[in-house]
Design an enzyme around this catalytic site. Structure first.
Site, short mmCIF file in Angstrom:
data_model
loop_
_atom_site.label_atom_id
_atom_site.label_comp_id
_atom_site.label_asym_id
_atom_site.label_seq_id
_atom_site.Cartn_x
_atom_site.Cartn_y
_atom_site.Cartn_z
CB CYS B 147 -0.92 -0.01 1.22
SG CYS B 147 -1.97 1.46 1.34
CB CYS B 150 -0.72 2.61 3.90
SG CYS B 150 -2.37 2.12 3.43
CG ASP B 151 2.77 1.09 4.52
OD1 ASP B 151 2.15 1.60 5.45
OD2 ASP B 151 2.61 -0.08 4.15
#
Lengths: 223, 317
Positions: B147, B150-151
């Protein structure tokens, strides 16, 4: 600074809080005015103030992290910006937000305010509630997030729901980008990353309720 | 993405009995919900993570008609708003057990609630497929990610690799190129599968480069990812490539576990439906990524949703 919340969102919140808020909620906000020390304190503070304008039941108290050591001690505030929520009688509901509750985490903040105004009324399964009865030592849950992570609010909400239902549990959101050293210490590079009791246990991902509780309990039982 | 986002708010409903329960709030499920609500069917959408589903993970959507360029998260928001406008109920709960055999279907959630419905629509989507190489599990959450939104921020000014050659791989590679020092795309073929316009954009980005005809055979490092081993599929030669992160976009695995014993699935687990999106089980439909279909896009998921919603009215005549 220009308004942070859009007119549309403000209207939504006025309407939502008008319907949902029962008793008062007090938000303690810890900050520093030194930009080098706290880059995002200003933004956090302004957002909270705009939030407080949407309903009179939301009280914001602003405190200085460096100057008010007694309060910092009492609530064990570790970093800033910090948001701490108290119920109408001033009881600490063991909910913490370290860093700006921005992006997807803003919804979590709103839902917490509503839950606390209803005396910590949150939905948890009967199995979880039973499990919480047996908790008798402190559990600290630090949920590392990024504001752009769509899976993260679920993990934060879960940690904070458990906190509202057990006086031994503290549920914290930690914005990973704002606290790089802490993120590094726990080797956080995927979120949500949940740290239990300062590293006694950890897991990654927005697990369903029973699996989340199981992870937490496995650490407590092993202690 | 707005700095303060309220899309995750649920208007929780205490009502437990519905005409239609939709499991998953992706574009397919939300499109169904708009149609069923307009047909005056009492509709509940269950969502375990965030309304809108996987489009929230997409930085930019540029192939949904009506929007030249819109962030996935904003498009998701519009879908949800649209459904709410017509009175759809939402619950932030994960379906854990389903009994689909009778005329009244039962759905148990992680909060311990039991909902009933005459019709169930599965819009449970898919998860990223694992690469299946040594080190992938070991370094999951320590440099291996599925992701980028997200990261990605953990790899600020660090080099990363993106594995895959489809739309997701290249679009997320472009997203990462704005954060990371360098993005190396590793692809097993000599050309990309991604849409041409996306490819052209990627080829122009100075800090993006490409390893063709290459597969990753191992992900390695100390506390976190430090390198990947690349194998040239033509020569068989193996080289070591230093990197701080590995973003994996090599396809999708359907989230059909919940119903795999109840409905028919193909060898990969995708749910098989008829042309009306109905499964072999009466009153159980599947839409979007989880369905066996030839194309998995926002527009096709939305179309699935409409077809299912119109067909299922036959159970309420």
């Amino acid at each position: 600074m220009a308004a942070l919340l859009s007119e549309e969102d403000k209207k939504y919140l006025v309407d939502l809080f008008g319907k949902e808020l029962k008793s008062k909620v007090k938000i303690l906000f810890f900050k520093s005015d030194d930009k080098d020390e706290c880059q995002y304190c200003d933004v956090s503070r302004q957002m909270l103030e705009e939030l407080a304008e949407t309903n009179e039941k939301i009280d914001i108290e602003i405190h200085d992290f460096n100057d008010e050591s007694e309060l910092v001690e009492r609530y064990k505030v570790e970093m800033m910006p910090a948001v701490i929520m108290l119920d109408k009688d001033g009881n600490d509901m063991r909910v913490r937000f370290y860093g700006v509750p921005s992006g997807y985490e803003f919804s979590t903040l709103i839902e917490d305010i509503i839950a606390i105004s209803k005396g910590g009324d949150v939905e948890l399964s009967s199995a979880t509630l039973e499990m919480l009865e047996n908790v008798d030592s402190p559990i600290k849950l630090q949920v590392f997030v990024t504001p752009t992570c769509p899976y993260c609010p679920k993990a934060v909400a879960m940690a904070q729901k458990l906190a509202m239902k057990s006086k031994y549990i503290q549920g914290e959101m930690v914005e990973a980008n704002e606290f790089p050293e802490l993120s590094m210490r726990y080797n956080v590079s995927s979120v949500p990353h949940i740290i239990i009791n300062e590293g006694a246990g950890e897991f990654v991902g927005a697990l369903p309720e029973d699996a989340f509780v199981e992870q937490v309990m496995s650490v407590v039982k092993g202690a | 993405m707005p700095m303060f986002n309220l899309s995750g708010m649920s208007n929780e409903s205490k009502e437990k009995n519905y005409d239609v329960v939709i499991v998953g709030a992706g574009p397919g499920g939300l499109s169904s919900a708009i149609y069923t609500a307009r047909a005056k069917l009492k509709t509940l959408v269950l969502e375990k993570a965030i309304e809108g589903g996987q489009i929230n993970l997409t930085n930019m959507v540029e192939d949904y008609p009506g929007f030249v360029s819109i962030s996935g998260e904003e498009l998701a928001d519009k879908f949800v708003e649209h459904a709410r406008e017509f009175g759809v109920s939402f619950a932030n709960e994960e379906a854990m057990e389903m009994d689909l055999s009778g005329d009244v279907k039962k759905i148990k959630t992680d909060f311990g609630n039991e909902y009933t419905a005459k019709v169930v629509i599965m819009d449970t989507g898919s998860n990223p497929r694992k690469l299946g190489v040594p080190g992938e599990d070991e370094f999951a959450n320590h440099g291996v990610s599925y992701c980028a939104v997200c990261d990605g921020s953990f790899f600020k000014d660090k080099p990363v690799v993106v594995i895959g050659g489809g739309d997701s791989a290249i679009e997320e590679g472009i997203y990462l190129s704005k954060i990371s020092s360098k993005v190396s795309v590793i692809h097993r073929r000599d050309k990309l599968r991604a849409q041409k316009i996306v490819q052209e954009r990627a080829f122009k980005i100075p800090n993006m480069n490409f390893f063709w005809n290459s597969v990753v055979t191992e992900i390695g490092g100390g506390n976190s990812v430090e390198y990947v081993l690349l194998k040239d599929v033509k020569s068989g030669k193996i080289t070591k490539h230093s990197t701080s992160g590995a973003f994996i976009y090599v396809g999708l695995v359907p989230n059909s576990k919940l119903v795999e014993n109840a409905v028919e699935t193909d060898d990969h687990g995708f749910i098989i439906t008829d042309e009306h999106m109905e499964t072999k089980v009466k009153g159980v439909y599947a839409v979007g990524d989880v369905r066996k279909t030839v194309l998995r896009q926002v527009v096709t998921a939305a179309a699935d949703g409409a077809i299912a919603a119109v067909d299922l009215t036959k159970y309420f005549d």
